[in-house]
Structure formats: C-alpha cells, structure tokens
Design a protein around this motif. Structure first.
Motif, PDB file in Angstrom:
ATOM      1  N   TYR A   1       0.897  -1.054  -0.089  1.00 49.30           N
ATOM      2  CA  TYR A   1      -0.053  -0.148   0.013  1.00 49.30           C
ATOM      3  C   TYR A   1       1.046   1.292   0.133  1.00 49.30           C
ATOM      4  N   HIS A   2       0.673   2.232  -0.724  1.00 46.63           N
ATOM      5  CA  HIS A   2       1.192   3.661  -0.937  1.00 46.63           C
ATOM      6  C   HIS A   2       0.294   4.444  -0.574  1.00 46.63           C
ATOM      7  N   ALA A   3       0.583   5.294   0.453  1.00 42.58           N
ATOM      8  CA  ALA A   3      -0.248   6.272   0.868  1.00 42.58           C
ATOM      9  C   ALA A   3      -0.489   7.366  -0.430  1.00 42.58           C
ATOM     10  N   GLY A   4      -1.693   7.827  -0.606  1.00 38.13           N
ATOM     11  CA  GLY A   4      -2.067   8.579  -1.485  1.00 38.13           C
ATOM     12  C   GLY A   4      -2.325   8.127  -2.911  1.00 38.13           C
ATOM     13  N   LEU A   5      -2.432   6.863  -2.918  1.00 39.53           N
ATOM     14  CA  LEU A   5      -2.753   6.180  -4.135  1.00 39.53           C
ATOM     15  C   LEU A   5      -4.233   6.390  -4.827  1.00 39.53           C
ATOM     16  N   GLU A   6      -5.112   6.573  -3.673  1.00 42.41           N
ATOM     17  CA  GLU A   6      -6.347   6.745  -4.155  1.00 42.41           C
ATOM     18  C   GLU A   6      -6.632   8.034  -4.998  1.00 42.41           C
TER      19      GLU A   6
ATOM     20  N   THR B   1     -13.708   3.331  -9.173  1.00 39.23           N
ATOM     21  CA  THR B   1     -13.037   2.286  -8.397  1.00 39.23           C
ATOM     22  C   THR B   1     -13.165   2.387  -6.966  1.00 39.23           C
ATOM     23  N   LEU B   2     -13.372   3.686  -6.425  1.00 36.27           N
ATOM     24  CA  LEU B   2     -13.547   3.778  -5.117  1.00 36.27           C
ATOM     25  C   LEU B   2     -15.034   3.340  -4.720  1.00 36.27           C
ATOM     26  N   ALA B   3     -15.952   3.257  -5.427  1.00 40.25           N
ATOM     27  CA  ALA B   3     -17.277   3.021  -4.927  1.00 40.25           C
ATOM     28  C   ALA B   3     -17.572   1.469  -4.755  1.00 40.25           C
ATOM     29  N   LEU B   4     -18.631   1.171  -3.961  1.00 38.81           N
ATOM     30  CA  LEU B   4     -18.725  -0.169  -3.603  1.00 38.81           C
ATOM     31  C   LEU B   4     -20.048  -0.571  -4.422  1.00 38.81           C
ATOM     32  N   SER B   5     -19.997  -1.805  -4.868  1.00 34.77           N
ATOM     33  CA  SER B   5     -21.110  -2.361  -5.633  1.00 34.77           C
ATOM     34  C   SER B   5     -22.341  -2.506  -4.993  1.00 34.77           C
ATOM     35  N   PRO B   6     -23.280  -2.748  -5.496  1.00 38.56           N
ATOM     36  CA  PRO B   6     -24.686  -3.046  -4.784  1.00 38.56           C
ATOM     37  C   PRO B   6     -24.800  -4.028  -3.774  1.00 38.56           C
ATOM     38  N   LEU B   7     -23.960  -5.314  -4.052  1.00 36.33           N
ATOM     39  CA  LEU B   7     -23.797  -6.348  -3.342  1.00 36.33           C
ATOM     40  C   LEU B   7     -22.906  -5.988  -2.346  1.00 36.33           C
ATOM     41  N   GLU B   8     -21.916  -5.253  -2.438  1.00 37.63           N
ATOM     42  CA  GLU B   8     -21.098  -5.028  -1.400  1.00 37.63           C
ATOM     43  C   GLU B   8     -21.579  -4.116  -0.271  1.00 37.63           C
ATOM     44  N   ARG B   9     -22.612  -3.180  -0.912  1.00 38.49           N
ATOM     45  CA  ARG B   9     -23.227  -2.317   0.147  1.00 38.49           C
ATOM     46  C   ARG B   9     -24.222  -2.907   0.576  1.00 38.49           C
ATOM     47  N   SER B  10     -24.689  -4.267   0.267  1.00 36.61           N
ATOM     48  CA  SER B  10     -25.717  -5.034   1.027  1.00 36.61           C
ATOM     49  C   SER B  10     -25.110  -5.683   2.157  1.00 36.61           C
TER      50      SER B  10
ATOM     51  N   LEU C   1      -7.581  -5.718   8.979  1.00 40.41           N
ATOM     52  CA  LEU C   1      -7.186  -4.730   8.098  1.00 40.41           C
ATOM     53  C   LEU C   1      -6.338  -5.371   6.967  1.00 40.41           C
ATOM     54  N   ARG C   2      -5.622  -6.346   7.305  1.00 38.49           N
ATOM     55  CA  ARG C   2      -4.608  -6.870   6.247  1.00 38.49           C
ATOM     56  C   ARG C   2      -5.773  -7.759   5.133  1.00 38.49           C
ATOM     57  N   ASP C   3      -6.618  -8.588   5.859  1.00 40.76           N
ATOM     58  CA  ASP C   3      -7.636  -9.414   4.986  1.00 40.76           C
ATOM     59  C   ASP C   3      -8.241  -8.384   4.197  1.00 40.76           C
ATOM     60  N   PHE C   4      -8.572  -7.202   4.448  1.00 38.64           N
ATOM     61  CA  PHE C   4      -9.425  -6.172   3.971  1.00 38.64           C
ATOM     62  C   PHE C   4      -8.601  -5.663   2.684  1.00 38.64           C
ATOM     63  N   LEU C   5      -7.327  -5.122   2.819  1.00 43.17           N
ATOM     64  CA  LEU C   5      -6.606  -4.906   1.930  1.00 43.17           C
ATOM     65  C   LEU C   5      -6.047  -5.702   0.750  1.00 43.17           C
ATOM     66  N   LEU C   6      -5.791  -7.020   1.345  1.00 43.28           N
ATOM     67  CA  LEU C   6      -5.577  -8.258   0.529  1.00 43.28           C
ATOM     68  C   LEU C   6      -6.612  -8.727  -0.426  1.00 43.28           C
ATOM     69  N   ALA C   7      -7.788  -8.230  -0.060  1.00 44.80           N
ATOM     70  CA  ALA C   7      -8.936  -8.613  -1.031  1.00 44.80           C
ATOM     71  C   ALA C   7      -9.208  -7.803  -2.089  1.00 44.80           C
ATOM     72  N   GLY C   8      -8.298  -6.746  -2.099  1.00 38.86           N
ATOM     73  CA  GLY C   8      -8.389  -5.787  -3.208  1.00 38.86           C
ATOM     74  C   GLY C   8      -8.880  -4.518  -2.762  1.00 38.86           C
ATOM     75  N   TYR C   9      -9.172  -4.170  -1.777  1.00 42.66           N
ATOM     76  CA  TYR C   9      -9.773  -3.040  -1.495  1.00 42.66           C
ATOM     77  C   TYR C   9      -8.734  -2.100  -0.951  1.00 42.66           C
ATOM     78  N   THR C  10      -8.902  -0.679  -0.878  1.00 45.55           N
ATOM     79  CA  THR C  10      -8.093   0.280  -0.375  1.00 45.55           C
ATOM     80  C   THR C  10      -8.408   0.941   1.009  1.00 45.55           C
ATOM     81  N   ARG C  11      -7.626   1.864   1.424  1.00 46.67           N
ATOM     82  CA  ARG C  11      -7.759   2.561   2.634  1.00 46.67           C
ATOM     83  C   ARG C  11      -9.141   3.386   2.424  1.00 46.67           C
ATOM     84  N   ALA C  12      -9.152   4.175   1.246  1.00 43.71           N
ATOM     85  CA  ALA C  12     -10.320   4.959   0.948  1.00 43.71           C
ATOM     86  C   ALA C  12     -11.631   4.065   1.161  1.00 43.71           C
ATOM     87  N   HIS C  13     -11.448   2.700   0.416  1.00 47.56           N
ATOM     88  CA  HIS C  13     -12.830   1.929   0.717  1.00 47.56           C
ATOM     89  C   HIS C  13     -13.156   1.836   2.170  1.00 47.56           C
TER      90      HIS C  13
END
Length: 168
Positions: free
Chosen positions: A2-7, A14-23, A84-96
C-alpha cells in the motif's frame, strides 16, 4: 504494498462499492463484534462468551473481509491487524475502508434509551447467582436459595430497565 495517497490517482468509480458490497455492509449491522476472529477487547470477549449463536462466514472471502471490517467499524472499535490486512489483500484500499466506515456508522441504530446490553444482563445474572450462593451457604435449603436468587434477579432487572408507564 500500500502506498499512501494512491487513491488520489484512481478513478472515482473504483472507490465505489457495488450494490452487493453495500448490501453486505448493511446486513453486517446485525453481526456482533464477537463474529470477527482476532478482535480483542471486553466487548468481543463478552460477546464470545455470552453472545448467543455464532455468525456464519460468507462464502466469498472478499465479501467476508468487507463484512468483518464493517462490523468492527460499526462498533467504533479499532480493527485488528488481521482484519485490516485481509481487507486490503481482498483488493480494497484505505479509501474503501473510509467509505465502509461512513456507511456502517450511518446505518447504526443505538439501543433504545435505557435498554440493558448483553454485558449488563450477564452481570445481573452473576449478581443473582451470588445471592443464591450466599443464601444457600446460610440457609442450606435449595428452594429458599432459588427463590432468593430469582428475587434478586427480578429486582435488579427492574431497576435497570426503563419503565413503560402511561403519562397523564
């Protein structure tokens, strides 16, 4: 890594959540903190020991990582390194993670005013059991001890729950 400021360089879509993820975030509001492995703290410990039935994990590891983070953030707890590690490894960012925090807290509905928590109920049960044990050691009669314990629980419970009387 992860690099700070990448978002800032990623498109907004790419920073939005899909309807399934929001559910998943919205449905996680019913999951207790104890459903997240590796969380520490008094609330997680109480939930694991007095929390009732366990929560089933989601089949999709990416959605499960999202659910776990949403549960932790909704409780205003600090996520463990594992969550937090599992969340980031799943493809999400800190902005997510920030977006999940806003959604999870927005939907959070606190308990009704004065309603006891599970921890408070557990403490009431322990106090009632203490009353039972004291009376049992003094009177050495089981029916009297049971009645004393039950009366202690009912009395303490009535003092901690809100009254629902009519107002004239």
């Amino acid at each position: 890594m992860y690099h700070a400021g990448l978002e800032a360089f990623l498109p907004a879509s790419t920073l939005a959540l899909s309807p399934l993820e929001r559910s998943v975030v919205f449905l996680s509001r019913n999951d207790p903190l104890s459903s997240v492995p590796g969380q520490k703290g008094f609330r997680a410990w109480i939930g694991r020991h007095f929390g009732g039935e366990p929560v089933n994990e989601l089949a999709d590891p990416k959605l499960e990582a999202l659910r776990r983070l949403a549960v932790v953030l909704r409780q205003d707890a600090a996520p463990s390194e594992r969550v937090l590690r599992d969340f980031l490894l799943a493809g999400y960012t800190r902005a997510h993670a920030d977006l999940v925090a806003r959604i999870a807290r927005q939907d959070h509905r606190p308990r009704k005013e004065g309603q006891p928590s599970r921890a408070q109920w557990a403490i009431l049960l322990l106090l009632a059991f203490g009353a039972f044990a004291v009376v049992q050691s003094i009177a050495d009669q089981m029916p009297v001890s049971v009645i004393a314990g039950a009366l202690a629980f009912v009395t303490l419970a009535s003092l901690t729950t809100p009254r629902s009387g009519r107002r004239s």
